[in-house]
Design a protein around this motif. Structure first.
Motif, PDB file in Angstrom:
ATOM      1  N   VAL A 184       6.370 -14.378  -0.073  1.00  0.00           N
ATOM      2  CA  VAL A 184       5.704 -13.470   0.869  1.00  0.00           C
ATOM      3  C   VAL A 184       6.782 -12.644   1.571  1.00  0.00           C
ATOM      4  O   VAL A 184       7.526 -13.144   2.403  1.00  0.00           O
ATOM      5  N   ARG A 185       6.851 -11.341   1.220  1.00  0.00           N
ATOM      6  CA  ARG A 185       7.875 -10.436   1.751  1.00  0.00           C
ATOM      7  C   ARG A 185       7.503  -9.019   1.339  1.00  0.00           C
ATOM      8  O   ARG A 185       6.673  -8.840   0.451  1.00  0.00           O
ATOM      9  N   PRO A 186       8.106  -7.993   1.953  1.00  0.00           N
ATOM     10  CA  PRO A 186       7.727  -6.613   1.615  1.00  0.00           C
ATOM     11  C   PRO A 186       7.871  -6.289   0.127  1.00  0.00           C
ATOM     12  O   PRO A 186       7.019  -5.634  -0.454  1.00  0.00           O
ATOM     13  N   ASN A 187       8.944  -6.738  -0.479  1.00  0.00           N
ATOM     14  CA  ASN A 187       9.155  -6.584  -1.917  1.00  0.00           C
ATOM     15  C   ASN A 187       9.282  -7.987  -2.496  1.00  0.00           C
ATOM     16  O   ASN A 187      10.312  -8.631  -2.320  1.00  0.00           O
ATOM     17  N   PRO A 188       8.271  -8.477  -3.180  1.00  0.00           N
ATOM     18  CA  PRO A 188       8.286  -9.865  -3.633  1.00  0.00           C
ATOM     19  C   PRO A 188       9.195 -10.103  -4.844  1.00  0.00           C
ATOM     20  O   PRO A 188       8.773 -10.563  -5.891  1.00  0.00           O
TER      21      PRO A 188
ATOM     22  N   GLN B  50       1.646 -11.790  -7.452  1.00  0.00           N
ATOM     23  CA  GLN B  50       0.448 -12.243  -6.760  1.00  0.00           C
ATOM     24  C   GLN B  50       0.723 -12.650  -5.317  1.00  0.00           C
ATOM     25  O   GLN B  50      -0.153 -13.193  -4.647  1.00  0.00           O
ATOM     26  N   ALA B  51       1.915 -12.371  -4.833  1.00  0.00           N
ATOM     27  CA  ALA B  51       2.282 -12.758  -3.472  1.00  0.00           C
ATOM     28  C   ALA B  51       1.813 -11.729  -2.447  1.00  0.00           C
ATOM     29  O   ALA B  51       1.749 -10.528  -2.738  1.00  0.00           O
ATOM     30  N   ARG B  52       1.510 -12.203  -1.260  1.00  0.00           N
ATOM     31  CA  ARG B  52       1.247 -11.298  -0.134  1.00  0.00           C
ATOM     32  C   ARG B  52       2.528 -10.558   0.201  1.00  0.00           C
ATOM     33  O   ARG B  52       3.623 -11.064  -0.031  1.00  0.00           O
ATOM     34  N   ARG B  53       2.386  -9.372   0.791  1.00  0.00           N
ATOM     35  CA  ARG B  53       3.553  -8.580   1.142  1.00  0.00           C
ATOM     36  C   ARG B  53       3.520  -8.141   2.596  1.00  0.00           C
ATOM     37  O   ARG B  53       4.357  -7.350   3.019  1.00  0.00           O
ATOM     38  N   ASP B  54       2.578  -8.640   3.373  1.00  0.00           N
ATOM     39  CA  ASP B  54       2.342  -8.092   4.704  1.00  0.00           C
ATOM     40  C   ASP B  54       2.859  -8.931   5.860  1.00  0.00           C
ATOM     41  O   ASP B  54       2.718  -8.529   7.009  1.00  0.00           O
ATOM     42  N   LEU B  55       3.486 -10.066   5.628  1.00  0.00           N
ATOM     43  CA  LEU B  55       3.930 -10.911   6.727  1.00  0.00           C
ATOM     44  C   LEU B  55       5.417 -10.739   7.021  1.00  0.00           C
ATOM     45  O   LEU B  55       6.248 -10.781   6.126  1.00  0.00           O
ATOM     46  N   ALA B  56       5.728 -10.573   8.298  1.00  0.00           N
ATOM     47  CA  ALA B  56       7.116 -10.469   8.759  1.00  0.00           C
ATOM     48  C   ALA B  56       7.647 -11.836   9.174  1.00  0.00           C
ATOM     49  O   ALA B  56       8.812 -12.150   8.972  1.00  0.00           O
ATOM     50  N   VAL B  57       6.791 -12.659   9.798  1.00  0.00           N
ATOM     51  CA  VAL B  57       7.157 -13.984  10.275  1.00  0.00           C
ATOM     52  C   VAL B  57       6.230 -14.985   9.602  1.00  0.00           C
ATOM     53  O   VAL B  57       5.008 -14.806   9.604  1.00  0.00           O
ATOM     54  N   LEU B  58       6.824 -16.003   9.008  1.00  0.00           N
ATOM     55  CA  LEU B  58       6.051 -16.995   8.269  1.00  0.00           C
ATOM     56  C   LEU B  58       6.222 -18.387   8.867  1.00  0.00           C
ATOM     57  O   LEU B  58       7.242 -18.678   9.483  1.00  0.00           O
ATOM     58  N   ALA B  59       5.230 -19.207   8.638  1.00  0.00           N
ATOM     59  CA  ALA B  59       5.267 -20.614   9.036  1.00  0.00           C
ATOM     60  C   ALA B  59       5.292 -21.443   7.760  1.00  0.00           C
ATOM     61  O   ALA B  59       4.252 -21.719   7.178  1.00  0.00           O
TER      62      ALA B  59
ATOM     63  N   GLN C  99       0.809  -1.214   0.000  1.00  0.00           N
ATOM     64  CA  GLN C  99       0.000   0.000   0.000  1.00  0.00           C
ATOM     65  C   GLN C  99       0.850   1.274   0.000  1.00  0.00           C
ATOM     66  O   GLN C  99       0.307   2.370   0.007  1.00  0.00           O
ATOM     67  N   GLY C 100       2.188   1.133   0.000  1.00  0.00           N
ATOM     68  CA  GLY C 100       3.073   2.305  -0.022  1.00  0.00           C
ATOM     69  C   GLY C 100       3.309   2.856   1.357  1.00  0.00           C
ATOM     70  O   GLY C 100       2.822   2.287   2.321  1.00  0.00           O
ATOM     71  N   PRO C 101       4.039   3.939   1.494  1.00  0.00           N
ATOM     72  CA  PRO C 101       4.643   4.738   0.425  1.00  0.00           C
ATOM     73  C   PRO C 101       5.807   3.982  -0.219  1.00  0.00           C
ATOM     74  O   PRO C 101       6.403   3.109   0.383  1.00  0.00           O
TER      75      PRO C 101
END
Length: 182
Positions: free
Chosen positions: A113-117, A87-96, A24-26
């Motif tokens: 899944v990361r801030p910049n996919p 098409q990846a999520r970008r909002d997870l810091a810790v993943l399982a 969602q930016g910035p």
């Protein structure tokens, strides 16, 4: 959100989100897609976890204005491709991860899944085409935007002594535990 990434929306135990969704930016920089890749996979669940896990031949198509940059690429046996897992999520810091019982920070994994996919694969160059080339070794969805192409230098890019401790511990646990044991 498309059906293609619906499986990514399911929260796994222990996962933690960032305070905001980086999608969602910035935004700090501009990015140019130089082309796209064509693969046999339309759902993330069908993609190989690692490009080396598939013998599929994939097509890399460059936009016309970037094709001049392919001069001398035919002389390379392997390339590094950088691509945008759109098409990846970008909002997870810790993943399982689905293959492990332990959670890990997104920067300790190669999950999309990361801030910049941004993802990368070392691919084998098979054939040059009029609009790009054919490769083996990709692990992304059909239509994935291409960010960059670099030659793979075995003398520079290979670090045989590199270690990922958590992955080594996982493999050690698998070696001593029969399949299905927790």
């Amino acid at each position: 959100m498309t059906d293609t990434c619906a499986d990514e929306m399911m929260a796994r135990p222990g996962e933690q989100a960032f305070d905001h969704d980086p999608a969602q930016g910035p935004f700090d920089a501009g990015l140019v897609f130089i082309g796209h890749v064509e693969t046999p996979w339309t759902r993330r669940a069908d993609c190989p976890r690692n490009g080396r896990g598939s013998d599929a031949v994939c097509r890399v198509r460059l936009k016309p204005e970037y094709r001049r940059g392919l001069k001398s690429v035919a002389d390379c046996s392997h390339l590094i491709l950088l691509y945008w897992m759109h098409q990846a999520r970008r909002d997870l810091a810790v993943l399982a991860p689905g293959f492990a019982s332990e959670t890990h920070g997104c920067f300790a994994l190669r999950a999309p899944v990361r801030p910049n996919p941004v993802s990368l694969s070392v691919v084998q160059l098979l054939e040059m085409t009029e609009d790009g080339f054919l490769v083996r070794g990709l692990d992304c969805l059909n239509g994935t935007p291409l960010i960059d192409i670099k030659p793979y230098f075995a003398t520079t890019d290979s670090v045989p002594e590199a270690r990922v401790g958590w992955r080594e511990r996982l493999k050690d646990a698998e070696a001593v535990s029969p399949p299905g044991d927790a």
